[in-house]
Enzyme design. Structure first.
Site, PDB file in Angstrom:
ATOM      1  CG  PHE A 123      47.587  15.316  43.741  1.00  0.00           C
ATOM      2  CD1 PHE A 123      48.720  14.959  43.028  1.00  0.00           C
ATOM      3  CD2 PHE A 123      47.094  14.439  44.692  1.00  0.00           C
ATOM      4  CE1 PHE A 123      49.362  13.756  43.270  1.00  0.00           C
ATOM      5  CE2 PHE A 123      47.726  13.232  44.938  1.00  0.00           C
ATOM      6  CZ  PHE A 123      48.859  12.889  44.219  1.00  0.00           C
ATOM      7  CG  ASP A 192      47.421  19.523  48.769  1.00  0.00           C
ATOM      8  OD1 ASP A 192      48.568  19.457  49.250  1.00  0.00           O
ATOM      9  OD2 ASP A 192      46.801  18.528  48.341  1.00  0.00           O
ATOM     10  CE1 TYR A 217      54.184  11.102  49.263  1.00  0.00           C
ATOM     11  CE2 TYR A 217      52.934  10.688  51.253  1.00  0.00           C
ATOM     12  CZ  TYR A 217      52.977  10.893  49.896  1.00  0.00           C
ATOM     13  OH  TYR A 217      51.810  10.905  49.177  1.00  0.00           O
ATOM     14  CE  LYS A 218      53.931  14.287  47.088  1.00  0.00           C
ATOM     15  NZ  LYS A 218      52.559  14.751  46.916  1.00  0.00           N
ATOM     16  NE  ARG A 364      56.622  15.087  39.324  1.00  0.00           N
ATOM     17  CZ  ARG A 364      55.835  14.786  40.359  1.00  0.00           C
ATOM     18  NH1 ARG A 364      54.919  15.636  40.751  1.00  0.00           N
ATOM     19  NH2 ARG A 364      55.959  13.646  40.996  1.00  0.00           N
TER      20      ARG A 364
HETATM   21  C1  LIG Z   1      51.503  13.965  47.015  1.00  0.00           C
HETATM   22  C2  LIG Z   1      50.233  14.710  47.123  1.00  0.00           C
HETATM   23  C3  LIG Z   1      49.194  14.258  47.934  1.00  0.00           C
HETATM   24  C4  LIG Z   1      49.351  12.931  48.630  1.00  0.00           C
HETATM   25  O1  LIG Z   1      48.239  12.493  49.302  1.00  0.00           O
HETATM   26  P1  LIG Z   1      48.357  11.124  50.125  1.00  0.00           P
HETATM   27  O2  LIG Z   1      47.122  11.078  50.907  1.00  0.00           O
HETATM   28  O3  LIG Z   1      49.611  11.195  50.929  1.00  0.00           O
HETATM   29  O4  LIG Z   1      48.480  10.008  49.158  1.00  0.00           O
HETATM   30  C5  LIG Z   1      48.069  15.039  48.061  1.00  0.00           C
HETATM   31  N1  LIG Z   1      47.953  16.211  47.389  1.00  0.00           N
HETATM   32  C6  LIG Z   1      48.930  16.660  46.582  1.00  0.00           C
HETATM   33  C7  LIG Z   1      48.784  17.964  45.884  1.00  0.00           C
HETATM   34  C8  LIG Z   1      50.082  15.919  46.422  1.00  0.00           C
HETATM   35  O5  LIG Z   1      51.051  16.351  45.606  1.00  0.00           O
END
Ligand SMILES: *Cc1c(COP(=O)(O)O)cnc(C)c1O
Length: 405
Positions: A123, A192, A217-218, A364
């Site tokens: 990511f 992560d 938020y996921k 996705r």
């Molecule tokens: C969604 C996501 C993030 C989000 O990071 P934010 O700081 O909330 O924008 C980070 N890492 C991964 C792997 C994600 O899927």
């Protein structure tokens, strides 16, 4: 397939949880992996926090409503979902900021080593945060394809930073094996869990993980921009020094001393004043996930995605699946590669089937198990089959790129 889907919904032990979410009529929501749906209880809880605790309680609510304890309380409720103890998890900041704090803290614990090892295609924020620390002269970024990661763990590697469930493909890393390999090479590990928490079981302590971060938020349904979480194994609490030494991470913030002294335990991961409204919404989402239970969520997630593949098969749709075919090897999503993935995704959205597109060619579809039904899945597969068969995606309006995809 509709009859079969309805029979499976009728037999689904989680069927009643769908009604605990506010989902718009006419929408099949397959993007809970990007922004989770709204729990019905959230609005009431927010009204209570805003009108009662803020409006009436005013500043007294830091004590009377225990606002001050919310990062720890909410973190403690996330803990059982990720195989951690309550005092090892804290809800705060964004995933990005928590990455920064924990990467930097891990580097401090590894004198003589500077390499942070990750994979290309991780990511972006994870990779950018390593690069940011590299620009500060604190880290050296090394990216190695996933098949070669274990072999790249040499004596220079301070930290292995990986995303447990890949955001694009849904492929799951073997947390236990990679954590062990990293430790054997003298490296620490930061996981992560953004696409894992609330979707599949994670056993941080069982795997001996050092650090973790994840997203609120996921699959935790905390609302847009919800606070994230950070985990540090208890054995590291004493030595943990993170660089964002704000007053809320101080041992005695209200002593107003000129000198920083870190709080005990994960509390030292705090930086500034906690976002109470965001934490209150996140708490509702986490309580709902905890009530359902992670094993039941994961079982349903696997059943939904497998059912989707069966529906596509029966409709004669052949798409290039980039997610692992074995449901045990993937998170709660299916990703398909198609050169026109963007337009196909837009055509689906126009039909009320909300999935997402990941550059350059990935469609996705996320199967958030708390509220997606088998009937949703059967209908989404039917829509996808029709979009492909009719060539409807070729319409001009589906090809214009929006700012947020
Ligand atoms: C969604 C996501 C993030 C989000 O990071 P934010 O700081 O909330 O924008 C980070 N890492 C991964 C792997 C994600 O899927």
């Amino acid at each position: 397939m509709l009859a079969e889907a309805r029979a499976r919904d009728a037999a689904d032990p989680l069927r009643d949880y769908r009604a605990r979410f506010d989902l718009p009529q006419g929408v099949i929501y397959l993007d809970g992996n990007s922004l989770g749906a709204l729990p019905k209880a959230t609005a009431g809880r927010m009204a209570q926090v805003i009108r009662g605790e803020w409006g009436e309680g005013l500043i007294r609510s830091w004590n009377s409503a225990d606002w001050i304890g919310m990062p720890q309380r909410v973190g403690g409720k996330i803990a059982p979902l990720i195989g951690a103890a309550p005092d090892e998890v804290i809800a705060c900041d964004s995933t990005s900021v928590n990455l920064f704090k924990l990467i930097a803290a891990a580097l401090r614990m590894q004198p003589g080593r500077k390499v942070v090892l990750s994979e290309p295609g991780n990511f972006p924020t994870d990779l950018y945060m390593i690069a940011g620390l590299e620009a500060q002269g604190l880290a050296e970024r090394r990216l190695v394809p996933r098949e070669r990661i274990a072999g790249a763990l040499d004596g220079d590697v301070a930290l292995l930073l990986l995303t447990h469930v890949h955001y694009k493909t849904g492929a799951v890393f073997d947390m236990a094996a990679l954590t062990r390999a990293a430790h054997e090479a003298g490296a620490l590990v930061l996981w992560d869990l953004s696409h894992s928490a609330g979707a599949i079981p994670v056993d941080l302590n069982g795997c001996g993980a050092d650090f973790a971060v994840g997203c609120g938020y996921k699959y935790l349904n905390g609302g847009p921009g919800a606070p994230a979480f950070a985990y540090a194994a208890r054995r590291h609490h004493e030595a943990l020094e993170q660089p964002l030494t704000g007053w809320m991470g101080h041992a005695a913030p209200f002593a107003f001393s000129d000198d920083y002294a870190p709080a005990a335990g994960v509390d030292r991961l705090l930086t500034g004043t906690p976002p109470i409204l965001g934490l209150a919404a996140l708490e509702v989402g986490i309580e709902l996930a905890a009530e359902i239970g992670i094993e039941r969520l994961a079982a349903k997630s696997r059943a939904l995605s497998e059912f989707f593949r069966t529906c596509l098969d029966r409709a004669g749709v052949e798409l290039d699946l980039v997610s692992p075919a074995d449901p045990e090897q993937r998170g709660s999503q299916l990703s398909f590669r198609h050169p026109e993935a963007y337009a196909i995704c837009q055509a689906l959205i126009a039909r009320g089937v909300i999935g997402d597109f990941r550059d350059p060619d990935i469609l996705r579809l996320g199967f958030a198990p708390a509220y997606v039904s088998f009937e949703d899945v059967a209908q989404a597969a039917q829509h996808l089959a029709e979009v492909l068969k009719t060539g409807e995606w070729q319409r001009e309006e589906f090809r214009e790129r929006a700012a947020v995809t």
